[in-house]
Enzyme design. Structure first.
Site, PDB file in Angstrom:
ATOM      1  N   ASN A   1       3.056   2.378 -23.326  1.00 12.90           N
ATOM      2  CA  ASN A   1       2.559   3.464 -22.450  1.00 12.90           C
ATOM      3  C   ASN A   1       1.114   3.210 -22.039  1.00 12.90           C
ATOM      4  O   ASN A   1       0.186   3.606 -22.754  1.00 12.90           O
ATOM      5  CB  ASN A   1       2.696   4.811 -23.165  1.00 12.90           C
ATOM      6  CG  ASN A   1       4.138   5.234 -23.311  1.00 12.90           C
ATOM      7  OD1 ASN A   1       4.934   4.553 -23.952  1.00 12.90           O
ATOM      8  ND2 ASN A   1       4.506   6.332 -22.694  1.00 12.90           N
TER       9      ASN A   1
ATOM     10  N   LYS B   1      14.304  -2.413 -14.243  1.00 17.43           N
ATOM     11  CA  LYS B   1      13.580  -3.320 -15.146  1.00 17.43           C
ATOM     12  C   LYS B   1      14.575  -4.116 -15.997  1.00 17.43           C
ATOM     13  O   LYS B   1      14.398  -5.311 -16.222  1.00 17.43           O
ATOM     14  CB  LYS B   1      12.607  -2.537 -16.040  1.00 17.43           C
ATOM     15  CG  LYS B   1      11.484  -1.854 -15.293  1.00 17.43           C
ATOM     16  CD  LYS B   1      10.551  -2.856 -14.619  1.00 17.43           C
ATOM     17  CE  LYS B   1       9.465  -2.185 -13.811  1.00 17.43           C
ATOM     18  NZ  LYS B   1       8.657  -3.138 -13.029  1.00 17.43           N
TER      19      LYS B   1
ATOM     20  N   TYR C   1      15.069   3.778 -12.161  1.00 17.50           N
ATOM     21  CA  TYR C   1      13.816   3.016 -12.314  1.00 17.50           C
ATOM     22  C   TYR C   1      13.915   2.091 -13.535  1.00 17.50           C
ATOM     23  O   TYR C   1      13.675   0.884 -13.452  1.00 17.50           O
ATOM     24  CB  TYR C   1      12.597   3.958 -12.472  1.00 17.50           C
ATOM     25  CG  TYR C   1      11.484   3.281 -13.224  1.00 17.50           C
ATOM     26  CD1 TYR C   1      10.690   2.324 -12.597  1.00 17.50           C
ATOM     27  CD2 TYR C   1      11.258   3.531 -14.594  1.00 17.50           C
ATOM     28  CE1 TYR C   1       9.715   1.644 -13.296  1.00 17.50           C
ATOM     29  CE2 TYR C   1      10.291   2.867 -15.295  1.00 17.50           C
ATOM     30  CZ  TYR C   1       9.522   1.916 -14.648  1.00 17.50           C
ATOM     31  OH  TYR C   1       8.570   1.227 -15.358  1.00 17.50           O
TER      32      TYR C   1
ATOM     33  N   LEU D   1       0.818  -1.227   0.000  1.00 14.06           N
ATOM     34  CA  LEU D   1       0.000   0.000   0.000  1.00 14.06           C
ATOM     35  C   LEU D   1       0.847   1.271   0.000  1.00 14.06           C
ATOM     36  O   LEU D   1       0.376   2.333   0.400  1.00 14.06           O
ATOM     37  CB  LEU D   1      -0.987   0.006   1.191  1.00 14.06           C
ATOM     38  CG  LEU D   1      -1.961  -1.185   1.231  1.00 14.06           C
ATOM     39  CD1 LEU D   1      -2.842  -1.107   2.483  1.00 14.06           C
ATOM     40  CD2 LEU D   1      -2.841  -1.229  -0.018  1.00 14.06           C
TER      41      LEU D   1
ATOM     42  N   SER E   1       9.109  -3.243 -18.954  1.00 11.85           N
ATOM     43  CA  SER E   1       8.782  -1.965 -19.579  1.00 11.85           C
ATOM     44  C   SER E   1       9.558  -1.814 -20.879  1.00 11.85           C
ATOM     45  O   SER E   1      10.694  -2.293 -20.999  1.00 11.85           O
ATOM     46  CB  SER E   1       9.184  -0.837 -18.626  1.00 11.85           C
ATOM     47  OG  SER E   1       9.146   0.406 -19.283  1.00 11.85           O
ATOM     48  N   ALA E   2       8.973  -1.091 -21.814  1.00 12.68           N
ATOM     49  CA  ALA E   2       9.668  -0.764 -23.061  1.00 12.68           C
ATOM     50  C   ALA E   2      10.894   0.098 -22.802  1.00 12.68           C
ATOM     51  O   ALA E   2      11.739   0.258 -23.685  1.00 12.68           O
ATOM     52  CB  ALA E   2       8.714  -0.037 -23.993  1.00 12.68           C
ATOM     53  N   THR E   3      10.996   0.621 -21.589  1.00 10.20           N
ATOM     54  CA  THR E   3      12.162   1.422 -21.226  1.00 10.20           C
ATOM     55  C   THR E   3      13.450   0.600 -21.352  1.00 10.20           C
ATOM     56  O   THR E   3      14.532   1.172 -21.534  1.00 10.20           O
ATOM     57  CB  THR E   3      11.949   2.001 -19.802  1.00 10.20           C
ATOM     58  OG1 THR E   3      12.792   3.107 -19.616  1.00 10.20           O
ATOM     59  CG2 THR E   3      12.199   1.000 -18.707  1.00 10.20           C
TER      60      THR E   3
ATOM     61  N   LEU F   1       2.273  11.600 -19.197  1.00 12.38           N
ATOM     62  CA  LEU F   1       1.500  12.555 -20.003  1.00 12.38           C
ATOM     63  C   LEU F   1      -0.007  12.514 -19.718  1.00 12.38           C
ATOM     64  O   LEU F   1      -0.615  13.555 -19.472  1.00 12.38           O
ATOM     65  CB  LEU F   1       1.760  12.276 -21.495  1.00 12.38           C
ATOM     66  CG  LEU F   1       1.017  13.191 -22.455  1.00 12.38           C
ATOM     67  CD1 LEU F   1       1.474  14.638 -22.305  1.00 12.38           C
ATOM     68  CD2 LEU F   1       1.224  12.718 -23.902  1.00 12.38           C
TER      69      LEU F   1
HETATM   70  C1  UD1 Z   1       8.003   7.223 -18.936  1.00 19.95           C
HETATM   71  C2  UD1 Z   1       9.387   6.852 -18.456  1.00 19.95           C
HETATM   72  C3  UD1 Z   1       9.558   5.351 -18.581  1.00 19.95           C
HETATM   73  C4  UD1 Z   1       8.439   4.626 -17.830  1.00 19.95           C
HETATM   74  C5  UD1 Z   1       7.088   5.106 -18.330  1.00 19.95           C
HETATM   75  C6  UD1 Z   1       5.913   4.526 -17.539  1.00 19.95           C
HETATM   76  C7  UD1 Z   1      10.905   8.735 -18.812  1.00 19.95           C
HETATM   77  C8  UD1 Z   1      12.054   9.256 -19.602  1.00 19.95           C
HETATM   78  N1  UD1 Z   1      10.406   7.573 -19.214  1.00 19.95           N
HETATM   79  O1  UD1 Z   1       7.886   6.888 -20.298  1.00 19.95           O
HETATM   80  O2  UD1 Z   1      10.810   4.989 -18.032  1.00 19.95           O
HETATM   81  O3  UD1 Z   1       8.540   3.243 -18.044  1.00 19.95           O
HETATM   82  O4  UD1 Z   1       7.008   6.531 -18.211  1.00 19.95           O
HETATM   83  O5  UD1 Z   1       5.818   5.086 -16.275  1.00 19.95           O
HETATM   84  O6  UD1 Z   1      10.454   9.345 -17.859  1.00 19.95           O
HETATM   85  N2  UD1 Z   1       5.287  14.591 -21.739  1.00 19.95           N
HETATM   86  C9  UD1 Z   1       5.096  15.966 -21.781  1.00 19.95           C
HETATM   87  N3  UD1 Z   1       4.674  16.599 -20.661  1.00 19.95           N
HETATM   88  C10 UD1 Z   1       4.416  15.937 -19.485  1.00 19.95           C
HETATM   89  C11 UD1 Z   1       4.608  14.533 -19.441  1.00 19.95           C
HETATM   90  C12 UD1 Z   1       5.058  13.897 -20.583  1.00 19.95           C
HETATM   91  O7  UD1 Z   1       5.310  16.591 -22.821  1.00 19.95           O
HETATM   92  O8  UD1 Z   1       4.056  16.576 -18.495  1.00 19.95           O
HETATM   93  C13 UD1 Z   1       5.731  13.883 -22.952  1.00 19.95           C
HETATM   94  C14 UD1 Z   1       7.079  13.228 -22.788  1.00 19.95           C
HETATM   95  O9  UD1 Z   1       8.094  14.084 -23.206  1.00 19.95           O
HETATM   96  C15 UD1 Z   1       6.944  12.013 -23.713  1.00 19.95           C
HETATM   97  C16 UD1 Z   1       5.437  11.706 -23.730  1.00 19.95           C
HETATM   98  O10 UD1 Z   1       4.797  12.868 -23.212  1.00 19.95           O
HETATM   99  O11 UD1 Z   1       7.299  12.371 -25.010  1.00 19.95           O
HETATM  100  C17 UD1 Z   1       5.090  10.529 -22.869  1.00 19.95           C
HETATM  101  O12 UD1 Z   1       5.646  10.722 -21.586  1.00 19.95           O
HETATM  102  P1  UD1 Z   1       5.359   9.746 -20.367  1.00 19.95           P
HETATM  103  O13 UD1 Z   1       3.907   9.549 -20.211  1.00 19.95           O
HETATM  104  O14 UD1 Z   1       6.119  10.255 -19.182  1.00 19.95           O
HETATM  105  O15 UD1 Z   1       5.946   8.342 -20.855  1.00 19.95           O
HETATM  106  P2  UD1 Z   1       7.443   7.953 -21.355  1.00 19.95           P
HETATM  107  O16 UD1 Z   1       8.346   9.119 -21.303  1.00 19.95           O
HETATM  108  O17 UD1 Z   1       7.298   7.274 -22.654  1.00 19.95           O
END
Ligand code: UD1
Length: 342
Positions: free
Chosen positions: A182, A156, A152, A35, A127-129, A203
């Site tokens: 994602n 993985k 993080y 939790l 994760s795809a990371t 995002l």
């Molecule tokens: C992120 C993590 C990844 C993790 C995954 C799931 C990084 C570099 N990568 O992936 O390790 O496995 O989340 O938790 O943090 N974006 C914005 N504004 C925001 C948030 C995101 O522009 O406030 C953009 C980012 O630049 C990116 C896209 O949205 O291009 C997706 O971002 P996000 O949802 O954080 O996923 P990932 O970066 O793909």
């Protein structure tokens, strides 16, 4: 006779959706969760949706004694789905030891407890990371893994290496590692979804919180990437599709004719959307403009990631069925329900 499945991190975002899918397919679920990033009230919601209250044990899987004890109690389980992990990228950069300790100790303790109690199947949340900044698209499972930018992400990658060594060393336990792209979206009931604590890193929750007035504006992290509109491209996948993939992976592991020591699958849709496309799609769903601003790039972001879905389709007989509109609509419905409750 129902088959018992242990779900670590079953109170979390992807875990709770998977628990619902498992219950709906007549599995008996035991949730193990500390939790630390979830709420026990999720059990009420799971019960409301499925009519079944899963068994729950609050346990810290970093402790080998606690892990051994709880696995001994549930040694009749057929498989483990291991979601339990910390997942905030920025926090992992601030506090790497916390991430290595939590994410790797919990995996090692789980494997050891499985071995000692004869629970011979594991599904791991990867994760795809692990692909880092891949050079070819779509990404296939045989693409090289790379050291991640964040601790993080590196947990993985290291976890997958541990699983490789472990499954090479003995043949009793078979493992499927699922590399999520994602995950977004929420259950169709509007009762469960992602609930990030503090400021969201990802995002989609940032978009929905901005639209709900919790955040002032979305920062778009850079528009000078080599993509069609300059913003990064990702493969967004509905969390309920992801839950269905865990069911398929479980069925494969439990089928004696198909089991391999270690298999790895991408879970994505195969389609990539840019950040600006996500904003436009959200505006179409919500019917209102979103407040956003283009800012600097975020360190560690890569221009483009989308999955090859062929292997999961061929071997697991699984593919995502929910489109972007449905993903965004369900995220938005969930956010609005959440705000009405708080
Ligand atoms: C992120 C993590 C990844 C993790 C995954 C799931 C990084 C570099 N990568 O992936 O390790 O496995 O989340 O938790 O943090 N974006 C914005 N504004 C925001 C948030 C995101 O522009 O406030 C953009 C980012 O630049 C990116 C896209 O949205 O291009 C997706 O971002 P996000 O949802 O954080 O996923 P990932 O970066 O793909």
């Amino acid at each position: 006779m129902q088959e018992k499945i242990i779900v670590t991190g079953g109170c979390g975002y992807i875990g709770s959706h998977t628990v619902i899918t498992l219950i709906n397919h007549n599995y008996e679920v035991v949730i193990l969760d500390d939790l630390s990033n979830s709420n026990v009230q999720i059990l009420d919601r799971i019960e409301k949706i499925t009519g079944v209250r899963p068994h729950f044990e609050q346990v810290d899987l970093k402790s080998s004694e606690a892990t051994q004890a709880v696995f001994k109690t549930h040694k009749d389980a057929k498989a483990v789905i291991h979601f339990a992990a910390h997942k905030a990228v920025a926090e992992s950069i601030q506090n790497p030891l916390m991430y290595y300790q939590n994410n790797l100790f919990s995996l090692i303790n789980t494997l050891k407890a499985q071995q000692d109690n004869g629970i011979n199947h594991l599904i791991f949340s990867s994760s795809a990371t692990v692909y880092g900044n891949p050079s070819t698209m779509p990404i296939t499972e045989d693409a090289p893994t790379q050291r991640s930018f964040s601790p993080y992400g590196n947990t993985k990658k290291i976890a997958e290496e541990i699983l490789e060594d472990f499954t090479n060393s003995q043949s009793e336990i078979s493992v499927i590692s699922l590399r999520y792209f994602n995950p977004i979206g929420a259950h169709e009931s509007g009762q469960i979804g992602e609930f990030p604590t503090g400021i969201p890193n990802n995002l989609m929750p940032y978009i929905t919180q901005t639209a709900a007035g919790v955040r002032e504006k979305l920062m778009v992290f850079g528009n000078d990437y080599p993509t069609k509109d300059g913003t990064p491209i990702r493969d967004y996948i509905h969390v309920v599709d992801l839950a269905d993939a865990h069911l398929k992976a479980l069925q494969r592991l439990l089928d004696p004719s198909s089991t391999q020591p270690l298999e790895v699958f991408n879970l994505g849709t195969g389609k990539g959307y840019s950040v600006l496309e996500m904003i436009k799609a959200f505006e179409a769903v919500s019917g209102s403009p979103l407040n956003y601003e283009i800012t600097e790039r975020r360190p560690g972001d890569v221009p483009e990631m989308f999955a090859s879905t062929a292997l999961a389709k061929q071997v697991l007989n699984w593919e995502a069925t929910r489109g972007l509109q449905e993903m965004i609509q369900s995220s938005w419905t969930w956010e609005q329900n959440l705000r009405n409750e708080l």
